[in-house]
Design a protein around this motif. Structure first.
Motif, short mmCIF file in Angstrom:
data_model
loop_
_atom_site.label_atom_id
_atom_site.label_comp_id
_atom_site.label_asym_id
_atom_site.label_seq_id
_atom_site.Cartn_x
_atom_site.Cartn_y
_atom_site.Cartn_z
N ASP A 1 0.82 -1.21 0.00
CA ASP A 1 0.00 0.00 0.00
C ASP A 1 0.86 1.26 0.00
O ASP A 1 0.37 2.35 -0.34
CB ASP A 1 -0.93 0.01 1.22
N GLU A 2 2.13 1.11 0.40
CA GLU A 2 3.03 2.27 0.47
C GLU A 2 3.68 2.59 -0.87
O GLU A 2 4.36 3.62 -0.99
CB GLU A 2 4.14 1.99 1.50
N LEU A 3 3.49 1.73 -1.88
CA LEU A 3 4.11 1.96 -3.18
C LEU A 3 3.56 3.25 -3.80
O LEU A 3 2.35 3.41 -3.95
CB LEU A 3 3.85 0.78 -4.11
N ASP A 4 4.46 4.14 -4.14
CA ASP A 4 4.08 5.42 -4.75
C ASP A 4 3.91 5.20 -6.25
O ASP A 4 4.88 5.24 -7.02
CB ASP A 4 5.17 6.46 -4.47
N VAL A 5 2.68 4.96 -6.68
CA VAL A 5 2.43 4.65 -8.08
C VAL A 5 1.03 5.08 -8.47
O VAL A 5 0.09 5.02 -7.66
CB VAL A 5 2.61 3.13 -8.33
N THR A 6 0.89 5.53 -9.71
CA THR A 6 -0.41 5.84 -10.30
C THR A 6 -0.51 5.13 -11.65
O THR A 6 0.49 4.64 -12.18
CB THR A 6 -0.59 7.35 -10.51
N ALA A 7 -1.70 5.13 -12.22
CA ALA A 7 -1.92 4.46 -13.50
C ALA A 7 -1.18 5.15 -14.64
O ALA A 7 -0.98 4.55 -15.71
CB ALA A 7 -3.42 4.40 -13.81
N ASP A 8 -0.76 6.40 -14.43
CA ASP A 8 -0.04 7.13 -15.48
C ASP A 8 1.47 6.89 -15.44
O ASP A 8 2.19 7.35 -16.33
CB ASP A 8 -0.31 8.63 -15.33
N ASP A 9 1.94 6.19 -14.41
CA ASP A 9 3.37 5.95 -14.27
C ASP A 9 3.85 4.85 -15.21
O ASP A 9 3.06 4.15 -15.86
CB ASP A 9 3.71 5.58 -12.83
N VAL A 10 5.17 4.68 -15.26
CA VAL A 10 5.82 3.63 -16.05
C VAL A 10 6.60 2.74 -15.10
O VAL A 10 7.53 3.21 -14.43
CB VAL A 10 6.76 4.24 -17.11
N LEU A 11 6.24 1.47 -15.02
CA LEU A 11 6.95 0.54 -14.16
C LEU A 11 8.22 0.07 -14.86
O LEU A 11 8.18 -0.35 -16.03
CB LEU A 11 6.08 -0.67 -13.82
N VAL A 12 9.35 0.12 -14.17
CA VAL A 12 10.64 -0.26 -14.73
C VAL A 12 11.25 -1.36 -13.86
O VAL A 12 11.41 -1.18 -12.65
CB VAL A 12 11.61 0.94 -14.79
N LEU A 13 11.55 -2.49 -14.48
CA LEU A 13 12.17 -3.61 -13.78
C LEU A 13 13.54 -3.88 -14.38
O LEU A 13 13.66 -4.16 -15.57
CB LEU A 13 11.28 -4.86 -13.87
N LYS A 14 14.57 -3.81 -13.54
CA LYS A 14 15.95 -4.03 -13.98
C LYS A 14 16.41 -5.45 -13.66
O LYS A 14 15.80 -6.17 -12.89
CB LYS A 14 16.89 -3.04 -13.27
N ASN A 15 17.54 -5.80 -14.25
CA ASN A 15 18.29 -7.01 -13.89
C ASN A 15 17.52 -8.31 -14.06
O ASN A 15 17.64 -9.23 -13.25
CB ASN A 15 18.81 -6.89 -12.45
N ILE A 16 16.73 -8.39 -15.13
CA ILE A 16 16.12 -9.68 -15.47
C ILE A 16 16.47 -10.06 -16.92
O ILE A 16 15.73 -10.77 -17.58
CB ILE A 16 14.59 -9.69 -15.25
N GLY A 17 17.62 -9.58 -17.37
CA GLY A 17 18.09 -9.91 -18.71
C GLY A 17 18.85 -11.22 -18.73
O GLY A 17 18.85 -11.98 -17.75
N PRO A 18 19.54 -11.51 -19.84
CA PRO A 18 20.27 -12.79 -19.97
C PRO A 18 21.25 -13.06 -18.84
O PRO A 18 21.29 -14.16 -18.29
CB PRO A 18 20.98 -12.62 -21.32
N LYS A 19 22.06 -12.06 -18.47
CA LYS A 19 23.02 -12.24 -17.39
C LYS A 19 22.45 -11.86 -16.03
O LYS A 19 22.82 -12.42 -15.01
CB LYS A 19 24.29 -11.41 -17.66
N GLY A 20 21.53 -10.92 -16.02
CA GLY A 20 21.09 -10.35 -14.76
C GLY A 20 20.30 -11.28 -13.87
O GLY A 20 20.38 -11.18 -12.64
#
Length: 581
Positions: free
Chosen positions: A432-451
């Motif tokens: 519930d503390e996540l600062d997010v709205t429907a207009d935002d862009v979610l970015v997830l790092k480090n799930i690539g081939p090596k990550g």
């Protein structure tokens, strides 16, 4: 004419004479090999036939391959009726839901297993039994490297089920119902009830996920018998395809139709065209790049995008449409689709039948009325299912499955909400503390081939629960990972280079502005070059490493998404082509 004896094996090296074990005496090697195989009850007459290997991927951990025993029986029947000797052998088998940490991490290992077992054992041709997402590309990669005559047999899709009179099938409906459950629209009992109905039989996902995509691509490449992509796993049609495949494998062995004569540049262009027209899985691009790389060829993303602008989505299947694979089969399968695409295909590309793709389309006949494959004038989506994006956030390219995205989010600018890795995502996405709205862009790092490692399908970032319960169904999401072909949403994937090796994605911070423009094929981080350079100097990236085993091999040699996430040393070198060809 010289009489052949155990001391003078065939110089042509066919059948049991191929790849003799090294004992320092070829005659003795063949004598010993025959002695042992005769212990299994084989006669000299049987052993003199063309040997057809069957890569057996049956596994209790792989329900997508739950019909392999029946397929092998039908294959053996076809092989023996055509005068060959079938020999099945086991290889690694990978299932999406049963592979830790992700099936993609093990695809290259399966390809190496397949290649080396083809090389190690005497066979004049090989039948590759594959179905679940990574098995077909792994087998085509391995067979391409091994170089002998090879033919693909798809296990086939599952049947659909019914939940409270609604037709359901894995796994687009899995995600849809799970989304409802997360949004508290359905209760514990209903999610348990639908869980019993989503997979109505053995076989691969019943929608246009990666398994169905690779089945269609295999046929488009010319690697299956005509009609090999679409019959469901538990049908008589699938068994007849298996019998035909066995017979064709014998013919390929006799004619010497090796895999390199089929997997040509024209064949890959046809496969890309089909990938776009079926609204296929984004994973298909990665797998095509890996298979092509085994032949010294490249899949050019700019060419793919250019083709996409003139190739609409024609196949009305989930997640881009409404139907399922069994409907596609009843509508004529790939023959119906290829007939519609014919003006844009390379018709001279050779297939496993020894005939060209154009000849096979003609042999399939004129077609019939159906409502699953649309016409070029009345498509499901006006462009190809996949668009290629470029910009300062992804210098090596990124992709989006535009045919299953929210049209209202295709041109969007928003604030970045950043997750550093999959663990960070799991810990905070439902807070519930996540600062997010429907207009935002979610970015997830480090799930690539090596990550990750292994580039898992975590790119399908869930809608934050605080938004889901308010009815938000889509939000722009960006990562260097993959998503299942059964998934949907406005999701940017395969950002290259990945964050784990210092790609720009690594330096995105909460509050940064990101612009997505699918029409302009753009994904941009609205941060100055000077600021990006400052961030890089302040936080240099050290790529992940491992001390031993397969993980070390993977991290040391795996390539980026645009090169197929294959091992760099497995790529073929073509002296007849320039390095960038």
């Amino acid at each position: 004419m010289t009489k052949k004896t155990p001391s003078t094996p065939d110089i042509e090296a066919t059948g049991l004479r191929k790849g003799l074990t090294s004992y320092g005496d070829n005659g003795f090697s063949l004598f010993l090999r025959k002695a042992f195989i005769k212990g299994a009850g084989y006669s000299d007459e049987a052993l003199d036939r063309p040997v057809i290997g069957i890569a057996n991927t049956g596994s209790a951990y792989n329900p997508c391959h739950g019909n392999v025993t029946q397929l092998i029986e039908a294959l053996k029947r076809g092989i023996m009726l055509a005068g060959g000797l079938p020999m099945d052998f086991p290889t690694i088998s990978i299932h999406e839901s049963f592979a830790f940490p992700t099936s993609m991490y093990l695809r290259n290992l399966m390809s190496m297993d397949t290649e080396e077992m083809i090389r190690a054992q005497p066979m004049d041709a090989v039948v590759l039994i594959g179905g679940c997402d990574k098995t077909v590309p792994a087998q085509l990669m391995g067979a391409a490297s091994a170089g002998i005559p090879a033919i693909q047999l798809i296990t086939g899709s599952m049947l659909t089920g019914s939940h409270r009179s609604e037709r359901v099938g894995a796994c687009t409906d899995c995600r849809r119902y799970w989304g409802k459950y997360r949004a508290e629209e359905i209760d514990d009992q209903e999610i348990a009830d639908v869980n019993n109905q989503l997979v109505a039989s053995v076989g691969t996902c019943s929608v246009m996920g990666t398994a169905s995509t690779m089945a269609c691509i295999a046929e488009a490449l010319g690697m299956t018998v005509p009609g090999g992509a679409s019959p469901p796993a538990v049908t008589a049609d699938r068994m007849r395809i298996a019998e035909m495949t066995g017979a064709q494998a014998v013919e390929m062995a006799r004619s010497g139709l090796t895999i390199d004569k089929i997997l040509t540049a024209d064949a890959f262009e046809n496969a890309m065209r089909v990938l776009l027209a079926i609204g296929g899985s984004t994973n298909g691009i990665v797998h095509l790049a890996a298979i092509a790389g085994r032949l010294g060829l490249d899949i050019d993303l700019k060419t793919l995008d250019r083709m996409g602008r003139e190739t609409p989505v024609l196949l009305d299947l989930k997640p881009s449409g409404q139907h399922y694979m069994e409907d596609f089969h009843k509508a004529g399968g790939m023959a119906t689709l290829l007939r519609e695409l014919k003006p844009r295909l390379k018709l001279d590309a050779l297939t496993v039948t020894g005939r060209t793709l154009g000849e096979e389309i003609e042999r399939a006949g004129p077609g019939f009325r159906q409502d699953v494959v649309k016409t070029m004038d009345d498509p499901i989506y006006p462009q190809g299912g996949i668009a290629v994006l470029e910009g300062n956030l992804s210098p090596g390219g990124a992709i989006i499955k535009q045919s299953s995205a929210d049209p209202g989010l295709m041109e969007h600018e928003g604030r970045a909400v950043v997750f550093e890795n999959a663990i960070d995502l799991a810990n905070r996405i439902d807070s519930d503390e996540l600062d997010v709205t429907a207009d935002d862009v979610l970015v997830l790092k480090n799930i690539g081939p090596k990550g990750a490692p292994g580039m898992p399908e975590a790119g399908y970032i869930p809608i934050p629960k605080k938004l889901a319960v308010k009815g938000v169904k889509d939000i722009v999401r960006i990562s260097d990972g993959r998503m299942s072909g059964t998934a949907f949403g406005t999701i940017v994937l395969h950002v290259t280079p990945e964050s784990a090796i210092g790609g720009p994605l690594a330096y995105v911070q909460n509050g940064d502005r990101i612009r997505l423009s699918v029409s302009k094929r753009e994904i941009s981080l609205l941060v100055s070059d000077e600021e990006m350079q400052r961030r890089k100097q302040a936080s240099p990236i050290t790529p992940p490493t491992a001390d031993r085993g397969y993980k070390k091999l993977f991290l040391d040699t795996v390539t980026q998404a645009d090169q197929g996430v294959d091992f760099d040393f497995l790529r073929a070198v073509r002296p007849d082509l320039p390095p960038s060809a």
